[in-house]
Every structure is written in structure tokens, then in C-alpha cells.
Design a protein around this motif. Structure first.
Motif, short mmCIF file in Angstrom:
data_model
loop_
_atom_site.label_atom_id
_atom_site.label_comp_id
_atom_site.label_asym_id
_atom_site.label_seq_id
_atom_site.Cartn_x
_atom_site.Cartn_y
_atom_site.Cartn_z
N LEU A 460 49.49 34.21 -22.12
CA LEU A 460 48.85 35.30 -22.85
C LEU A 460 47.74 34.70 -23.70
CD1 LEU A 460 48.87 38.34 -23.71
CD2 LEU A 460 50.34 37.64 -25.62
N GLU A 461 46.50 35.06 -23.43
CA GLU A 461 45.37 34.55 -24.20
C GLU A 461 45.26 35.29 -25.53
OE1 GLU A 461 41.71 34.34 -22.11
OE2 GLU A 461 42.61 33.54 -20.28
N LEU A 462 44.88 34.55 -26.58
CA LEU A 462 44.78 35.10 -27.93
C LEU A 462 43.35 34.97 -28.43
CD1 LEU A 462 48.02 33.50 -29.44
CD2 LEU A 462 47.74 35.86 -28.63
N ALA A 463 42.78 36.09 -28.91
CA ALA A 463 41.46 36.07 -29.53
C ALA A 463 41.55 35.68 -30.99
CB ALA A 463 40.78 37.43 -29.38
N GLY A 464 42.68 35.90 -31.58
CA GLY A 464 42.96 35.54 -32.96
C GLY A 464 44.45 35.37 -33.13
N LYS A 467 45.85 38.78 -32.29
CA LYS A 467 45.07 39.66 -31.41
C LYS A 467 45.05 39.09 -30.00
CE LYS A 467 40.61 41.99 -30.96
NZ LYS A 467 39.25 42.16 -31.54
N PRO A 468 45.75 39.75 -29.06
CA PRO A 468 45.77 39.26 -27.68
C PRO A 468 44.51 39.67 -26.93
CG PRO A 468 47.10 41.24 -27.84
CD PRO A 468 46.62 40.92 -29.24
N VAL A 469 44.21 38.92 -25.88
CA VAL A 469 43.12 39.26 -24.96
C VAL A 469 43.76 39.76 -23.68
CG1 VAL A 469 41.10 38.45 -23.70
CG2 VAL A 469 41.62 37.50 -25.96
N GLY A 470 43.90 41.05 -23.55
CA GLY A 470 44.53 41.61 -22.36
C GLY A 470 46.02 41.38 -22.34
N SER A 471 46.61 41.39 -21.15
CA SER A 471 48.05 41.24 -20.97
C SER A 471 48.36 39.86 -20.41
CB SER A 471 48.58 42.32 -20.03
OG SER A 471 47.91 42.26 -18.78
N ALA A 472 49.64 39.49 -20.45
CA ALA A 472 50.06 38.18 -19.94
C ALA A 472 49.88 38.11 -18.43
CB ALA A 472 51.51 37.93 -20.32
N LEU A 666 55.36 31.46 -37.34
CA LEU A 666 56.03 31.20 -36.08
C LEU A 666 55.75 32.36 -35.13
CD1 LEU A 666 59.64 30.10 -37.19
CD2 LEU A 666 57.78 28.59 -36.48
N TYR A 667 55.46 32.04 -33.87
CA TYR A 667 55.48 33.04 -32.82
C TYR A 667 56.90 33.09 -32.25
CZ TYR A 667 50.36 33.30 -32.65
OH TYR A 667 49.04 33.50 -32.95
N PHE A 668 57.37 34.28 -31.93
CA PHE A 668 58.69 34.37 -31.30
C PHE A 668 58.74 35.55 -30.35
CE2 PHE A 668 59.16 36.99 -35.08
CZ PHE A 668 59.91 38.08 -34.65
N ILE A 669 59.66 35.45 -29.40
CA ILE A 669 59.89 36.50 -28.40
C ILE A 669 61.24 37.13 -28.68
CG2 ILE A 669 60.23 36.99 -25.96
CD1 ILE A 669 58.42 34.62 -25.32
N ASN A 670 61.27 38.44 -28.74
CA ASN A 670 62.56 39.13 -28.82
C ASN A 670 62.52 40.37 -27.95
OD1 ASN A 670 60.99 40.90 -30.26
ND2 ASN A 670 62.30 40.98 -32.06
N ASP A 708 44.85 24.60 -29.79
CA ASP A 708 43.82 25.38 -30.45
C ASP A 708 44.28 26.79 -30.84
OD1 ASP A 708 43.97 26.66 -28.02
OD2 ASP A 708 41.96 26.12 -27.35
N GLY A 709 45.54 27.10 -30.54
CA GLY A 709 46.08 28.40 -30.90
C GLY A 709 45.53 29.55 -30.08
N ARG A 710 44.87 29.28 -28.96
CA ARG A 710 44.22 30.34 -28.19
C ARG A 710 45.02 30.78 -26.97
NH1 ARG A 710 38.97 30.72 -30.07
NH2 ARG A 710 39.06 32.78 -29.08
#
Length: 731
Positions: A460-464, A467-472, A666-670, A708-710
Motif C-alpha cells: 500500500l503506497e502512502l502519500a503521507g 494518506k494512502p495512494v489508492g488501494s493495496a 505505530l502502524y497496525f492491522i486489525n 522512507d515511510g512511503r
């Protein structure tokens, strides 16, 4: 002698109920149950239909004469409702009366009819009425293949079951087969249903198989089903979906015991008639221990059921990961805990009584991926090791040969046979992607589940930050499964774990997933998540080539991996520090977080005594190290100083999730299967922000973030499939 069809059927028994249709009396366990005439007439019609549907029009005609003016739609609903009240039945989860919307009703419990007293007629007849669910299941073409599995560890976010169905081996004979010994061994499909079939177990005569199954539309909602060899009719036994479910037939053929993991109030060890009907709870369990702890087995006298359970099931604070064998008496409910067969057994799982009643086999877990098989007396005394088992894909099942002289077990997606006297295990080459097994006590038959659920790597690309860039999008995939991706600090490469060579190995590819190259060749050992050095030239990982995990470092330019010595036992889950000077890792057991200098030297302990931590990851700010800690049976995110001490939980984070450190959070999935989402937890505000819905995946694990967190990467399984195969002529 009168035929059964000529009998006047006025007395019937089902479950705990007895109904005398001639006197209009209904009894439950000998106690009279009040019931009005119309509900009783509905019951009569349903019982006499013997599992066939009784339409609403048939009920109307029987309950009200043609010249009666009444709102019979409301009247039928009321009569059925009152019947359910008398039977303590539920319209949503029926045990007795099933509703077919706008059509009618049918009785779904086995019924025993008896002739009138004083008549010299034949014995009572049992009518095994099929419960709700499929009676006949259509075949699925061999081309409809699915996907696959590696580990089942909740700590790594439910990396689920079995592997894609391979092409069926031979045509299935639709007639019953006698128990004569064929001249050759034949392997044929026994079930080819949509979805996932697992955990088959033979009836004592070898003519029927009970198994767990869920369809495509209901992931991890198992129920029990029974199918006869040579027939396509399937009978559903249970009607309470389970996350994990396994069963075993009693040697006398009367009952089926099963262990169900579902919501806490529905989890436990249960007993059900082999004909179906109501369930009887034998013992409580801690739910969500995972499939490793799901097996059950019967003693040869049909009085005791063995199962694996946490040693202190009533202590909320105890960890659910330390299991021992329990026995429960099906008549008195007495429960016993057997001693571990060896002191070094962390868990004791998969109990299996021998057919001759002399032994109880079990699987002893030394550490993840390393097992031993032991046999003991049925009372838990006189343990003896049979063999060592090392597994990269997990130990899945255990059963005895009919002569009690050898054991068959499933490990690394293969079946193996080992003599009771010990020796080198023999691989059974006819079984592929095998995850569970059962042998018939007569007739030279064997069944096994062929399963597959391959994971893929998604991005999944991140613009910020939020803020995602589209879908995974799917980035890396293969038919045998890929997972645990890590983007190099340079941003040019990805390292990941893959089975595409036939065994789990460390691979590297270009940033877009192209040009994959295999870096290791351990040939079957279990490998943990890899981690990059800051200069993107080397990768550290753990591998279990012996009885304990060890750390290795491999160069992306090639060459054999080199062991990285830490001076501590059981080093696992390494993570390279951002300054390149140290490697964090955990030991097991107990779970302790450490840091060792890359240049060599003594490892420094970062967490205290009596704790249970694993899988460390350094924060982006390089001041703290984050890790998992198990408390009260749940995994929580904690952190400590990179120099040790100052341990504290990440307040506000949910439990039992996959996470990865990011800048200031932290990023996390639930979520739940098919409904997972990516979230960001802010350290400052302690608020959670939902970032994106993830694809409708069956399960997800192994989240990671590019330097780079992107880009956010994770592993996921789209769906799992499994079929059961029947082997004739097995000796």
C-alpha cells in the motif's frame, strides 16, 4: 412378524424428549411438558414426515377444516412458535424444527419410533434425519484450485491452514468398497467440496468419516459433517460455527467427541450422538489456542476423551501457550491432567490412544518447529521417546496404525510413518500437502486432508503518514507462498521468505518484485522474518536447523550464510539497529529481549526477569525498542529503552494485532477475515486513525514499512482450500 410400515407409530423419542401421540403427552427427561393441541399436531406431522418438508399448506389443511375462517398464516406461525417453546428450541439456531422460509418446516433431529406397548412387533427403528445443511454436495472441477499455508501462530497474526488442492488422483468409485485387501494401493478423492475440509476421522468400522468443513462464503466457520465411503450424501452434525474444530469417533461407535474453539461460551470439549442431535459439554477450555491444540482421542473402552489444554485453565493470567494432556470421563465428567512426558516439553499436544489400549502417544514441543513424539501408558506413566521431528511447516496430526505397532503423523505437509520401537521415520510418498490423517481400524484404509493456502506480499503506497495512494496491490506471489517482506534501507531491494523452491528460504528481489534470487538453501528448516543491515548489503534471520533457533547472516552478493553467535540459547527474531552496530533479538523460553554487538561480544539483556517478550523492532527515532509481550493470554505491544530498562506498555493500542514502528507512532492491522484495515496510532495524542481498508483477505500478517515511510507492505492469504483423500490398500 409385522413390517415396520404396518406399525401404529404413536410413541417417539428424540434427544431428551419422549412424545406419546395417542395420549397427547410430551415428556422431557421424564418430566411432563405442557403443550397445546395445535403445537402437538404440528409435532406429529413433522415427526411422521421423517425429515421431509411439511409445507405450510399441509399444516393449514391438518389444523383447520376447509370451512374454518381463520388467519391461518398467523395461526401456523403461532403453533410453530409454541412448539419451539415446548421443545426449548430456537428459530435462529434450531436443534429440532427448521424453517424453510415461505415453504414450510422439517424436523432435523434423529427420531426413535417405538410400537404400541403389548404388541409383538419389531424392535424400535431409529430414523437418522439429516440436520440442516447439505445432503448431497456437488463435485468441484479439478481446475478450481485455491491457495495455502505456513504457520498457525496467533502471535504472527493467524498465518492460517493448509495448501491448494492438487489435481485429484484417479476417479472416485461411487459404489461402497468391501474390506478386502486390494492388490495395489489406490488414492482417490473422498471430498471435493467448495471451501476447506480438514481433520477427517474414521468410524470404528472404517465405513464413515467425520470431518470439519467450511464453505467459500464463511471463512473459519467450521461445522462437523459425516460422509460414508462410496456415497455422496453428507450429514451435518453440528450447527455452531467454530474457528477451529476437530473430532474423533468413540470405539463403540455410539458417539463423536469434538473440541471446538469459538466464542468463549461455545468453546469446549463436547459429545454428540453419531446420529446427530443435541451436544453435551464434557469440559471447558481456553478458546483460541490454535489448531495445534485441537485434537481429541478416545480410550479403547470408550470412557475417556483425551485433549490438550492449558495447564491452569481457570487462571486468567496464565499464558495459553503451555499445554498438557487432559483426560475427561464421559460419564462422571472427572477431569485429570497427565504429566508431561519429558521435563523439556514446553507443550504436549495431539493425544492419540493406541487401538489396543496400551499406549497414549503425544507430541512434545521443545521450541517452535522442533518436536518429539512420545508414548506413555494411558495413565501418563512410563514415557518413552519414539522419534525426533523437525518441522518448517508445523506438526499437524498423529494417529496409530491398526496393529498399534507404528504411528503415522503429518508434518511439513507430508505424511510419515515411524515404528513404535523407534527408528528413522519413513515418508509416505502418495500424500502431498497433507495436514491431517486418520487410519481405519479395519479394512486397510487411510484418509488425509490435502490442503493449501499460499500467502502473497501486498503493498500500500502512502502519500503521507495517514494518506494512502489508492488501494493495496499484490506485489510478490507464487503458488507455494511468500511472506515477511522487508524493503532495504536503500529502497532498491526486498528480502522475503518463500517456499517457491520447495522449502522455506530467504530470497531477495528488485524493489518492484522482479528478478527474485534465492540466498539460502537450508532445505526444510524453519526460517523467521529477515532484517536488513543499514547499508543494505546483508540480511540477518533465524533458522531452526537443530533443536533450537539460531541467528544467521547472509550477503546479498551470495555465499553461504554465516552463523551469528549471541552467547544466549534459542536466539530468534533478529532486528538490525539503524546505526548498524547491534542486532536486537529475543530468546525463548522465557521470552527476553536482548541486544548483541555485530562486531562480537557479550549480548546485553534489555528486559527483566519473569517476563515474556519477543519480536523486537527498533523505533524510527532509535531511542526505544518495541516488542510483543503476552499477558493474560493476549499479546500486547510494549517498549523498552534501547539501553535496557524503562519497560512500559503502549497504552491505547489494541491487543493481538500485527504492528510496525513508524515516526511518532505505530502502524497496525486489525479487523476480521475479509475485513482488515490499516490504522495509525499516534504516540502523542494516543488516538487511532483508520487509514485504509485492505483487500478482502482471509488472514494477514508480517506488516513492515519502508525506510522512507512511503510504502506499507504486508503478507496475506486470499483464501484456503482443502480436500480429503481416501487411500485403499494401506498396510
Amino acid at each position: 412378524m409385522a413390517t415396520y410400515g404396518s406399525l401404529r407409530r404413536s410413541s417417539a423419542r428424540f434427544d431428551f424428549f419422549h412424545v406419546d401421540l395417542s395420549s397427547g403427552e410430551l415428556f422431557r427427561s421424564g418430566t411432563l411438558v405442557p403443550i397445546q393441541d395445535q403445537p402437538l399436531q404440528v409435532l406429529r406431522l413433522l415427526l411422521q414426515a421423517e425429515g421431509k418438508v411439511v409445507t405450510r399448506e399441509q399444516l393449514r389443511a391438518a389444523l383447520w377444516p376447509q370451512d374454518t375462517f381463520v388467519d391461518f398464516e398467523h395461526g401456523v406461525n403461532t403453533a410453530v412458535k409454541k412448539l419451539r417453546q415446548a421443545l426449548e428450541d430456537s428459530a435462529e439456531r434450531p436443534k429440532f424444527v427448521e424453517t424453510l422460509p415461505k415453504i414450510g418446516y422439517r424436523f432435523i433431529a434423529p427420531v426413535e419410533w417405538a410400537p404400541d406397548e403389548g404388541r409383538n412387533d419389531s424392535l424400535p427403528r431409529v430414523v437418522p434425519i439429516a440436520p440442516p445443511g447439505p445432503k448431497a454436495v456437488p463435485h468441484v472441477p479439478a481446475s478450481e484450485e485455491g491457495s495455502p499455508a505456513t504457520r498457525w501462530r496467533l502471535r504472527f497474526a493467524l498465518l492460517a491452514v493448509g495448501l491448494l488442492i492438487l489435481a485429484p488422483i484417479g476417479g472416485y468409485l461411487l459404489r461402497p468398497r468391501p474390506h478386502s485387501q486390494p492388490d495395489i494401493l489406490t488414492v482417490v478423492p473422498f471430498t471435493t467440496f467448495p471451501g476447506f475440509e480438514i481433520a477427517p476421522k474414521f468410524s470404528p468400522d472404517g465405513n464413515q468419516v467425520v470431518f470439519s468443513w467450511f464453505g467459500y462464503e464463511k471463512d473459519y466457520q467450521f461445522d462437523l459433517y459425516v460422509k460414508q465411503v462410496g456415497q455422496e450424501r453428507v450429514v451435518q452434525l453440528t450447527h455452531h460455527p467454530a474457528v477451529f474444530l476437530a473430532s474423533a469417533w468413540s470405539p463403540d461407535g455410539r458417539f463423536i467427541a469434538f473440541k471446538r474453539e469459538a466464542e468463549p461460551e461455545a468453546s469446549g470439549v463436547y459429545l454428540i450422538s453419531a446420529l446427530g442431535g443435541s451436544e453435551r459439554k464434557l469440559a471447558s477450555i481456553k478458546p483460541f489456542g490454535g489448531p495445534e491444540a485441537i485434537a481429541v482421542s478416545w480410550s479403547s473402552d470408550s470412557k475417556w476423551v483425551a485433549f490438550s489444554e492449558a495447564s491452569s485453565p481457570h487462571e486468567i493470567a496464565s499464558s495459553p501457550e503451555h499445554y498438557s494432556i487432559h483426560l475427561v470421563n464421559v460419564e462422571t465428567y472427572e477431569e485429570r491432567t497427565l504429566p508431561a512426558p519429558a521435563r523439556e516439553c514446553v507443550d504436549t499436544l495431539h493425544p492419540a490412544f493406541s487401538p489396543d489400549g496400551k499406549y497414549l502417544a503425544s507430541m512434545c514441543v521443545l521450541t517452535e518447529g522442533v518436536f518429539r513424539i512420545y508414548v506413555q501408558s494411558p495413565d501418563g506413566t512410563r514415557p518413552r521417546k519414539v522419534t525426533d521431528v523437525k518441522s518448517s511447516g508445523g506438526f499437524a496430526d498423529l494417529d496409530w496404525a491398526a496393529d498399534s505397532l507404528s504411528l503415522i503423523y503429518a508434518a511439513d505437509l507430508h505424511l510419515w510413518r515411524v515404528p513404535l520401537a523407534g527408528g528413522r521415520p519413513e515418508q509416505l510418498l502418495f500424500a502431498q500437502d497433507a495436514e491431517s490423517v486418520s487410519l481405519a481400524r479395519t479394512g486397510n484404509r487411510l484418509v488425509y486432508a490435502q490442503v493449501r493456502h499460499a500467502g502473497s506480499i501486498w503493498q500500500l503506497e502512502l502519500a503521507g503518514r495517514t494518506k494512502p495512494v489508492g488501494s493495496a496491490k499484490k506485489l510478490i506471489s507464487s503458488s507455494l507462498g511468500d511472506g515477511y517482506a522487508r524493503v532495504s534501507p536503500s529502497g532498491k531491494f526486498i528480502t522475503f521468505e518463500s517456499r517457491r523452491s520447495g522449502s522455506p528460504e530467504v530470497w531477495v528481489c528488485d524493489r518492484d518484485g522482479s528478478n527474485p534470487v534465492q540466498l539460502t538453501s537450508f532445505g526444510g528448516a524453519q526460517i523467521g522474518p529477515p532484517s536488513w543491515s543499514p547499508d543494505s548489503s546483508r540480511i540477518v534471520f533465524d533458522v531452526r536447523t537443530a533443536d533450537k533457533p539460531e541467528l544467521y547472516i547472509v550477503s546479498i552478493d551470495g555465499g553461504p550464510p554465516k552463523q551469528f553467535s549471541t552467547g544466549t540459547p534459542n536466539a530468534s527474531y533478529p532486528f538490525w539497529s539503524a546505526d548498524g552496530q547491534s542486532i536486537y533479538f529475543s530468546t525463548e523460553p522465557p521470552g527476553v529481549i536482548w541486544k548483541a554487538p555485530v562486531a562480537g561480544g557479550k549480548a546485553v539483556r534489555l528486559t527483566g526477569e519473569g517476563e515474556d517478550g519477543s519480536a523486537p523492532q527498533e523505533a524510527v527515532e532509535e531511542k526505544r525498542v518495541y516488542f510483543d509481550r503476552v499477558e493474560a493470554g493476549h499479546t500486547h505491544a510494549w517498549s523498552a529503552s534501547v539501553n535496557g530498562g524503562d519497560e512500559r506498555p503502549v497504552t491505547g493500542m489494541p491487543a493481538d494485532i500485527g504492528w510496525v514502528p513508524a515516526r511518532n507512532g505505530l502502524y497496525f492491522i486489525n479487523g476480521a477475515p475479509r475485513h482488515f484495515a490499516l490504522n495509525y496510532f499516534d504516540f502523542v495524542t494516543q488516538h487511532v486513525r483508520k487509514i485504509a481498508e485492505l483487500p478482502g483477505l482471509f488472514t494477514v500478517w508480517g506488516p513492515t514499512l519502508s525506510s522512507d515511510g512511503r510504502a506499507f507492505l504486508f503478507s496475506g492469504i486470499e483464501h484456503s482450500e482443502g480436500d480429503i483423500f481416501l487411500v485403499e490398500g494401506f498396510r
